[in-house]
Design a protein around this motif. Structure first.
Motif, PDB file in Angstrom:
ATOM      1  N   PRO A 232      59.080  44.922  51.943  1.00 15.66           N
ATOM      2  CA  PRO A 232      58.720  45.014  50.529  1.00 15.66           C
ATOM      3  C   PRO A 232      58.456  43.642  49.933  1.00 15.66           C
ATOM      4  O   PRO A 232      59.123  42.656  50.269  1.00 15.66           O
ATOM      5  N   VAL A 233      57.480  43.579  49.046  1.00 11.12           N
ATOM      6  CA  VAL A 233      57.119  42.326  48.392  1.00 11.12           C
ATOM      7  C   VAL A 233      57.856  42.239  47.057  1.00 11.12           C
ATOM      8  O   VAL A 233      57.658  43.078  46.181  1.00 11.12           O
ATOM      9  N   HIS A 234      58.705  41.224  46.912  1.00  6.58           N
ATOM     10  CA  HIS A 234      59.474  41.033  45.681  1.00  6.58           C
ATOM     11  C   HIS A 234      58.789  40.057  44.727  1.00  6.58           C
ATOM     12  O   HIS A 234      58.914  40.187  43.512  1.00  6.58           O
ATOM     13  N   GLY A 235      58.099  39.073  45.283  1.00  8.45           N
ATOM     14  CA  GLY A 235      57.549  38.009  44.459  1.00  8.45           C
ATOM     15  C   GLY A 235      58.566  36.901  44.264  1.00  8.45           C
ATOM     16  O   GLY A 235      59.758  37.062  44.524  1.00  8.45           O
ATOM     17  N   ARG A 236      58.093  35.763  43.806  1.00  5.51           N
ATOM     18  CA  ARG A 236      58.966  34.589  43.664  1.00  5.51           C
ATOM     19  C   ARG A 236      60.129  34.848  42.706  1.00  5.51           C
ATOM     20  O   ARG A 236      61.243  34.374  42.924  1.00  5.51           O
ATOM     21  N   THR A 237      59.904  35.617  41.646  1.00  5.06           N
ATOM     22  CA  THR A 237      60.960  35.870  40.665  1.00  5.06           C
ATOM     23  C   THR A 237      61.479  37.301  40.701  1.00  5.06           C
ATOM     24  O   THR A 237      62.272  37.691  39.845  1.00  5.06           O
ATOM     25  N   GLY A 238      61.010  38.091  41.673  1.00  4.86           N
ATOM     26  CA  GLY A 238      61.450  39.484  41.756  1.00  4.86           C
ATOM     27  C   GLY A 238      60.652  40.432  40.887  1.00  4.86           C
ATOM     28  O   GLY A 238      61.050  41.587  40.716  1.00  4.86           O
ATOM     29  N   ASN A 239      59.526  39.971  40.353  1.00  2.41           N
ATOM     30  CA  ASN A 239      58.772  40.783  39.404  1.00  2.41           C
ATOM     31  C   ASN A 239      57.364  41.136  39.884  1.00  2.41           C
ATOM     32  O   ASN A 239      56.472  41.378  39.071  1.00  2.41           O
ATOM     33  N   ALA A 240      57.160  41.182  41.187  1.00  2.00           N
ATOM     34  CA  ALA A 240      55.853  41.569  41.717  1.00  2.00           C
ATOM     35  C   ALA A 240      55.543  43.014  41.328  1.00  2.00           C
ATOM     36  O   ALA A 240      56.439  43.839  41.145  1.00  2.00           O
ATOM     37  N   GLY A 241      54.250  43.314  41.208  1.00  2.00           N
ATOM     38  CA  GLY A 241      53.842  44.699  41.027  1.00  2.00           C
ATOM     39  C   GLY A 241      53.417  45.100  39.636  1.00  2.00           C
ATOM     40  O   GLY A 241      53.181  46.282  39.387  1.00  2.00           O
ATOM     41  N   ASP A 242      53.296  44.148  38.705  1.00  2.00           N
ATOM     42  CA  ASP A 242      52.878  44.514  37.353  1.00  2.00           C
ATOM     43  C   ASP A 242      51.356  44.618  37.318  1.00  2.00           C
ATOM     44  O   ASP A 242      50.643  43.624  37.389  1.00  2.00           O
ATOM     45  N   ILE A 243      50.857  45.830  37.221  1.00  2.00           N
ATOM     46  CA  ILE A 243      49.410  46.061  37.180  1.00  2.00           C
ATOM     47  C   ILE A 243      48.990  46.728  35.867  1.00  2.00           C
ATOM     48  O   ILE A 243      47.867  47.206  35.740  1.00  2.00           O
ATOM     49  N   ALA A 244      49.889  46.753  34.897  1.00  2.00           N
ATOM     50  CA  ALA A 244      49.623  47.481  33.653  1.00  2.00           C
ATOM     51  C   ALA A 244      48.437  46.925  32.884  1.00  2.00           C
ATOM     52  O   ALA A 244      47.827  47.639  32.084  1.00  2.00           O
ATOM     53  N   HIS A 245      48.074  45.650  33.110  1.00  2.00           N
ATOM     54  CA  HIS A 245      47.002  45.047  32.324  1.00  2.00           C
ATOM     55  C   HIS A 245      45.690  44.924  33.083  1.00  2.00           C
ATOM     56  O   HIS A 245      44.799  44.184  32.656  1.00  2.00           O
ATOM     57  N   LEU A 246      45.554  45.667  34.192  1.00  2.00           N
ATOM     58  CA  LEU A 246      44.236  45.806  34.801  1.00  2.00           C
ATOM     59  C   LEU A 246      43.367  46.638  33.861  1.00  2.00           C
ATOM     60  O   LEU A 246      43.758  47.725  33.441  1.00  2.00           O
ATOM     61  N   VAL A 247      42.195  46.150  33.527  1.00  2.00           N
ATOM     62  CA  VAL A 247      41.312  46.901  32.626  1.00  2.00           C
ATOM     63  C   VAL A 247      40.558  47.960  33.433  1.00  2.00           C
ATOM     64  O   VAL A 247      39.806  47.637  34.354  1.00  2.00           O
ATOM     65  N   VAL A 248      40.789  49.223  33.111  1.00  2.00           N
ATOM     66  CA  VAL A 248      40.188  50.327  33.858  1.00  2.00           C
ATOM     67  C   VAL A 248      39.302  51.213  32.979  1.00  2.00           C
ATOM     68  O   VAL A 248      38.637  52.120  33.475  1.00  2.00           O
ATOM     69  N   GLU A 249      39.298  50.958  31.666  1.00  2.00           N
ATOM     70  CA  GLU A 249      38.531  51.805  30.747  1.00  2.00           C
ATOM     71  C   GLU A 249      37.989  50.894  29.637  1.00  2.00           C
ATOM     72  O   GLU A 249      38.708  50.576  28.679  1.00  2.00           O
ATOM     73  N   ALA A 250      36.765  50.487  29.776  1.00  4.70           N
ATOM     74  CA  ALA A 250      36.204  49.448  28.902  1.00  4.70           C
ATOM     75  C   ALA A 250      36.321  49.773  27.422  1.00  4.70           C
ATOM     76  O   ALA A 250      36.572  48.888  26.599  1.00  4.70           O
ATOM     77  N   ASP A 251      36.138  51.028  27.073  1.00  2.00           N
ATOM     78  CA  ASP A 251      36.224  51.411  25.663  1.00  2.00           C
ATOM     79  C   ASP A 251      37.515  52.156  25.364  1.00  2.00           C
ATOM     80  O   ASP A 251      37.602  52.954  24.441  1.00  2.00           O
ATOM     81  N   GLY A 252      38.549  51.881  26.156  1.00  3.69           N
ATOM     82  CA  GLY A 252      39.827  52.563  26.010  1.00  3.69           C
ATOM     83  C   GLY A 252      40.645  52.043  24.850  1.00  3.69           C
ATOM     84  O   GLY A 252      40.206  51.150  24.099  1.00  3.69           O
ATOM     85  N   PRO A 253      41.841  52.576  24.680  1.00  2.00           N
ATOM     86  CA  PRO A 253      42.692  52.180  23.555  1.00  2.00           C
ATOM     87  C   PRO A 253      43.111  50.717  23.639  1.00  2.00           C
ATOM     88  O   PRO A 253      43.163  50.129  24.717  1.00  2.00           O
ATOM     89  N   ARG A 254      43.390  50.149  22.497  1.00  2.00           N
ATOM     90  CA  ARG A 254      43.809  48.755  22.430  1.00  2.00           C
ATOM     91  C   ARG A 254      45.234  48.614  22.959  1.00  2.00           C
ATOM     92  O   ARG A 254      46.123  49.401  22.646  1.00  2.00           O
ATOM     93  N   CYS A 255      45.427  47.604  23.796  1.00  2.03           N
ATOM     94  CA  CYS A 255      46.739  47.320  24.369  1.00  2.03           C
ATOM     95  C   CYS A 255      47.438  46.258  23.516  1.00  2.03           C
ATOM     96  O   CYS A 255      46.796  45.502  22.774  1.00  2.03           O
ATOM     97  N   ALA A 256      48.754  46.175  23.636  1.00  4.77           N
ATOM     98  CA  ALA A 256      49.515  45.164  22.901  1.00  4.77           C
ATOM     99  C   ALA A 256      49.096  43.748  23.285  1.00  4.77           C
ATOM    100  O   ALA A 256      49.294  42.813  22.517  1.00  4.77           O
ATOM    101  N   CYS A 257      48.489  43.603  24.474  1.00  2.00           N
ATOM    102  CA  CYS A 257      48.056  42.274  24.920  1.00  2.00           C
ATOM    103  C   CYS A 257      46.761  41.845  24.232  1.00  2.00           C
ATOM    104  O   CYS A 257      46.344  40.691  24.370  1.00  2.00           O
ATOM    105  N   GLY A 258      46.085  42.766  23.543  1.00  2.00           N
ATOM    106  CA  GLY A 258      44.844  42.441  22.853  1.00  2.00           C
ATOM    107  C   GLY A 258      43.599  42.981  23.527  1.00  2.00           C
ATOM    108  O   GLY A 258      42.542  43.079  22.910  1.00  2.00           O
TER     109      GLY A 258
END
Length: 406
Positions: A232-258
């Motif tokens: 399993p891949v943990h990452g340097r800080t143990g936080n590998a695997g965050d894919i929530a901010h991949l843009v998959v819907e160009a005209d989709g809802p606004r995310c908290a990231c902008g």
């Protein structure tokens, strides 16, 4: 297949390697079969087997006569030799499980999440729930290897603490590892939920199809558990695997990231339920009720409700885009999909997801993606948390070959 070593300094590696092979073979393996698979000498293999038998981890089965020659004597796992506790802290429900060495569930309990309490009270409540589970299971404490706790990220892996996952505000800053260890008297490991899920799948992957794999996690949030060379891949800080901010819907809802159309908001259970009911996300019910409504929405789609089906077609397309993009990077081709919310939507989204993956033109890998349903079901994260303990104790890793200079 990993190979063993005949060097005396790596006995721990050899023992875990042999035990791992035996536990993945329900009918057991003979010494000669183990020697062939590991490359260990007959003498080294005999010493390793004797050590595992003396520790009660394996036992010799009845001799099996097959033709001429000496009978085959299988070495078999003793599942009750050790146990591990798994905890999943989730916005909808806290799940606690007890697994034996084979990964079989011995005990299972669900509790409403603890909220509105100070850190000391939260930890005391969690420890009480863990202790109650163990008392009810009637398992000796000296056979408990430890407690794995899976939580949404981000985490502070160095301190074993939860940082600030938005859906678990009560636990922000709590040093889970040390505080729960002190309260239970057991060793504790804290891991990000997607990593725990991947570990659980690897532990139960008897055919080792997931040596290079992606776990697409669908729960209160989305994430990716990754495996490279069976690790399993943990990452340097143990936080590998965050894919929530991949843009998959160009005209989709606004995310908290902008950005607009980030995966996390595009496929969120909240969005599906809110759009289907014509209400604002802010007016949605508690997470436990949200699960129920999501399941009802999927059932409507399965029964032919065209509006509901369209929501899941769009969701499938967004998930497929994310899987393809991550797989282009990892070149794994094996994708497991699951998580606490996945079972709720699978009847409506599984078929369109398979189709979307086949039709996606962005894939750059040379083999088609093989999609697997999670072998661990809705409780994958708590089971994976327990497997963190089993895995750390009984899975052979190349790093175990390092010689401690002390």
């Amino acid at each position: 297949m990993r190979r063993g070593s005949n060097l005396p300094a790596v006995g721990t590696y050899n023992q875990t390697l042999v035990l791992d092979l035996i536990r993945r073979s329900p009918d057991g393996l003979s010494r000669s079969e183990l020697a062939e698979r590991t490359g260990l000498s007959a003498q080294t293999l005999s010493n390793v087997a004797r050590k595992l038998v003396s520790e009660g981890l394996i036992y010799e089965g009845a001799p099996i006569i097959a033709g001429k020659g000496k009978p085959r004597i299988p070495l078999l796992l003793r599942p009750q030799a050790r146990y591990a506790v798994g905890v999943h802290l989730d916005p909808a429900v806290d799940t606690i499980v007890l697994l034996d060495l084979s990964g079989t569930v011995v005990a299972h309990r669900e509790h409403p999440p603890q909220t509105g309490l100070d850190a000391a009270t939260l930890v005391a409540g969690l420890a009480e729930r863990i202790n109650a589970l163990l008392d009810a299971a009637l398992v000796r404490r000296d056979l408990i290897l430890g407690v794995g706790v899976a939580v949404p990220g981000p985490i502070d892996a160095r301190r074993g603490a939860i940082l600030e996952p938005p859906l678990l505000p009560a636990w922000h800053g709590v040093a889970l590892r040390d505080d729960v260890a002190a309260a239970t008297g057991l060793a504790v490991v804290v891991e990000k939920d997607v990593v725990a899920a991947m570990v659980g799948e690897l532990w139960t992957d008897a055919e080792q199809q997931l040596n290079e794999a992606l776990y697409f996690y669908y729960g209160a949030g989305v994430g990716a558990g990754l495996a490279v060379d069976g690790t399993p891949v943990h990452g340097r800080t143990g936080n590998a695997g965050d894919i929530a901010h991949l843009v998959v819907e160009a005209d989709g809802p606004r995310c908290a990231c902008g950005q607009h159309g980030c995966l996390g908001v595009a496929v969120a259970p909240e969005r599906l339920v809110a759009e289907s009911e014509g209400i604002a996300v802010a007016d949605l019910p508690a997470p436990s009720e949200l699960r129920l409504r999501l399941g009802l929405l999927a059932e409507r789609a399965r029964r032919g409700d065209t509006a509901a089906a369209a929501l899941f077609e769009r969701t499938a397309a967004s998930i497929a885009r994310a899987i393809v993009l991550v797989n282009n990077l990892l070149d794994a081709d094996a994708v497991v999909i699951g998580g606490p919310m996945w079972a709720r939507i699978a009847p409506a989204v599984a078929a369109p997801l398979e189709r979307a993956l086949r039709e996606n033109s962005a894939s750059t890998t040379t083999r088609p993606i093989a999609l697997f349903e999670s072998a661990l079901g809705t409780d994958v994260t708590s089971l994976g948390a327990a497997c963190l303990i089993l895995d750390s104790a009984f899975t052979a890793r190349p790093t175990d070959l390092m010689i401690d200079p002390r």
